[in-house]
Scaffold this motif. Structure first.
Motif, mmCIF file in Angstrom:
data_model
loop_
_atom_site.group_PDB
_atom_site.id
_atom_site.type_symbol
_atom_site.label_atom_id
_atom_site.label_comp_id
_atom_site.label_asym_id
_atom_site.label_seq_id
_atom_site.Cartn_x
_atom_site.Cartn_y
_atom_site.Cartn_z
ATOM 1 N N ASN A 91 2.238 11.070 1.020
ATOM 2 C CA ASN A 91 2.926 10.727 2.488
ATOM 3 C C ASN A 91 3.957 8.904 2.723
ATOM 4 O O ASN A 91 2.659 8.443 2.940
ATOM 5 C CB ASN A 91 2.510 10.438 3.770
ATOM 6 N N LYS B 191 5.250 7.956 5.161
ATOM 7 C CA LYS B 191 4.826 7.490 6.587
ATOM 8 C C LYS B 191 3.504 6.880 6.514
ATOM 9 O O LYS B 191 3.488 5.415 7.157
ATOM 10 C CB LYS B 191 4.841 8.677 7.522
ATOM 11 N N LYS B 192 2.455 6.705 5.701
ATOM 12 C CA LYS B 192 1.998 5.879 5.681
ATOM 13 C C LYS B 192 1.054 4.715 4.704
ATOM 14 O O LYS B 192 0.551 4.148 4.700
ATOM 15 C CB LYS B 192 0.263 6.589 5.342
ATOM 16 N N HIS B 193 3.319 4.892 3.893
ATOM 17 C CA HIS B 193 2.900 3.160 3.445
ATOM 18 C C HIS B 193 2.950 1.989 4.347
ATOM 19 O O HIS B 193 3.284 2.206 5.605
ATOM 20 C CB HIS B 193 3.911 3.169 2.409
ATOM 21 N N SER C 170 -8.854 5.512 1.433
ATOM 22 C CA SER C 170 -9.338 6.617 1.575
ATOM 23 C C SER C 170 -10.221 6.132 0.003
ATOM 24 O O SER C 170 -9.405 5.450 -0.816
ATOM 25 C CB SER C 170 -8.370 7.473 0.957
ATOM 26 N N HIS D 222 -0.387 6.656 -1.599
ATOM 27 C CA HIS D 222 -0.178 7.652 -0.627
ATOM 28 C C HIS D 222 0.106 8.788 -0.410
ATOM 29 O O HIS D 222 2.296 7.959 -0.762
ATOM 30 C CB HIS D 222 -0.098 7.471 1.127
ATOM 31 N N SER E 172 -8.265 -3.961 3.567
ATOM 32 C CA SER E 172 -7.297 -4.052 5.169
ATOM 33 C C SER E 172 -7.268 -5.087 5.737
ATOM 34 O O SER E 172 -6.713 -5.114 6.903
ATOM 35 C CB SER E 172 -7.764 -2.647 5.698
ATOM 36 N N ARG F 32 -4.331 -0.563 3.401
ATOM 37 C CA ARG F 32 -4.570 -0.063 5.244
ATOM 38 C C ARG F 32 -4.751 1.109 4.749
ATOM 39 O O ARG F 32 -6.181 1.287 5.775
ATOM 40 C CB ARG F 32 -3.141 -0.102 5.884
ATOM 41 N N ASN F 33 -4.521 2.049 4.216
ATOM 42 C CA ASN F 33 -5.017 3.015 3.985
ATOM 43 C C ASN F 33 -6.810 2.957 3.026
ATOM 44 O O ASN F 33 -6.531 2.549 2.218
ATOM 45 C CB ASN F 33 -4.501 4.723 3.365
ATOM 46 N N ASP G 289 0.359 -1.523 -0.214
ATOM 47 C CA ASP G 289 0.462 0.023 0.014
ATOM 48 C C ASP G 289 0.988 0.994 -0.179
ATOM 49 O O ASP G 289 1.151 1.678 1.042
ATOM 50 C CB ASP G 289 -0.795 0.258 1.771
ATOM 51 N N ASN G 290 1.090 1.563 -1.486
ATOM 52 C CA ASN G 290 2.414 2.354 -1.165
ATOM 53 C C ASN G 290 2.012 4.175 -2.335
ATOM 54 O O ASN G 290 2.454 5.144 -3.035
ATOM 55 C CB ASN G 290 3.745 2.477 -1.504
#
Length: 369
Positions: free
Chosen positions: A154, A156-158, A175, A152, A198, A172-173, A149-150
């Motif tokens: 940001n 740090k949210k990967h 959105s 985003h 998720s 995971r995110n 999950d890359n």
């Protein structure tokens, strides 16, 4: 060291190491067989597949599914049963879903293969899209649940789904803008459909598990500063030889003896195909310098089924601890030689399987003299 191969199959050797640091001489034999028609017996293939010296992948190493692992691990405590292949729609009629199954002796594994589909968003949130129909669908960890999950901006949210970081469908995110339209996996458990991006689902495939994936990674041991300073080049004390097993845990079985039934369901155009593993004994004799010979029966520790190619391979392995180095074993015999060959060896004579070969050898020696 000289390796004498009397099996009609591929054979090779390598050096291995126990976790204790003791070196091993490892001998590997691999046979390639034709998958028979219903009710027939497997036969040795005319073309024998070479031993694999380095891992291979469907694409870029580390970023795609393993296809074949090296045939030269020092030891496996169980047999890895693997399958590279595809799902086939029953009777060749298009479908959007099919259940596939593999039975190998006491091992039985099934899961569902689904047509291509994407995550869709709407008033009720994120949900699976409608799968497309197919007749043949490749099965691979590339197409199983997982992935990175890359998406985003940001970093740090990967996140990564460590049980299968090269798969697809994991987010995971959640959105909407990051998930909508993204591909879903083509395989899922029979009684647990994938409906939430998720969630922690089991990646479903029959192939090799990556060396850096969970749970295999947990057996690799700890490689920290203490290991670098005090233990390297030896294995860490918490290394577990279970790391060498490359099949999913539910595809690891006790060493087969031969004769085990293999059943493939919707993994060939026939729908159901069954046959029995051939019964072949592979003796290995280690000839030591000035010592008694050591004989072992090699064990079957890897079976790779490739129904799309009409082939399967069986891999036998034997090993012996070394006192100093491999030069203490000048010769290894794999397979069975005749009584005449053994008699000639004991007498220190050269064995000639025919008088014609003896005459040819003597003629060459005379011409070279």
């Amino acid at each position: 060291m000289e390796l004498l191969n009397a099996t009609g199959m591929q054979a090779g050797y390598t050096m291995g190491m126990e976790p204790s640091g003791r070196e091993l001489l490892v001998v590997v034999v691999k046979g390639t067989f034709n998958i028979p028609s219903q009710g027939d017996c497997p036969t040795l293939a005319d073309e024998q597949i070479p031993l694999v010296e380095a891992d291979s992948f469907t694409g870029e190493p580390g970023l795609s599914a393993p296809v074949y692992e090296s045939d030269f691990p020092p030891i496996k405590k169980r047999c890895d049963v693997l399958l590279n292949g595809s799902a086939y729609a029953p009777n060749g009629k298009q479908t959007n879903k099919v259940r596939v199954g593999l039975k190998f002796g006491s091992l039985s594994k099934t899961f569902t293969v689904v047509g291509d589909r994407n995550w869709v968003t709407g008033n009720v949130g994120i949900s699976p899209g409608k799968p497309k129909e197919f007749v043949v669908m490749p099965i691979s960890y590339d197409c199983a649940y997982g992935g990175l999950d890359n998406f985003h901006a940001n970093e740090k949210k990967h996140a990564a789904f460590i049980p299968n970081p090269i798969g697809k469908g994991y987010h995971r995110n959640l959105s909407v803008s990051l998930v909508d339209g993204k591909p879903m996996p083509n395989t899922e458990e029979d009684n647990r459909a994938i409906i939430i991006p998720s969630e922690k689902y089991h990646p479903m495939s029959f192939g090799s598990v990556g060396r850096g994936w969970e749970p295999r990674l947990d057996y690799a041991g700890t490689y920290d500063q203490n290991w670098i300073d005090n233990i390297f080049p030896f294995l860490p004390p918490d290394f577990d030889v279970a790391y060498y097993q490359c099949a999913p845990q539910d595809q690891q079985v006790p060493y087969p003896k031969g004769g085990e039934e293999v059943v493939l369901v919707n993994l060939t155009p026939d729908g159901r195909l069954a046959f029995k593993l051939p019964e072949i004994n592979v003796p290995v004799v280690f000839f030591r310098k000035n010592e008694e010979n050591k004989r072992q029966d090699a064990v079957i520790d890897t079976v790779m089924l490739e129904p799309d190619k009409g082939l399967f391979t069986m891999t036998w392995r034997a090993h012996i601890p070394l006192k100093k180095n491999m030069f203490e074993i000048p010769q290894v015999l794999v397979g069975t030689k005749s009584k005449a060959w053994w008699r000639a060896r004991i007498m220190g004579k050269t064995y000639y399987p025919s008088l014609d070969l003896l005459d040819q050898t003597k003629t060459i020696e005379a011409e070279e003299a």
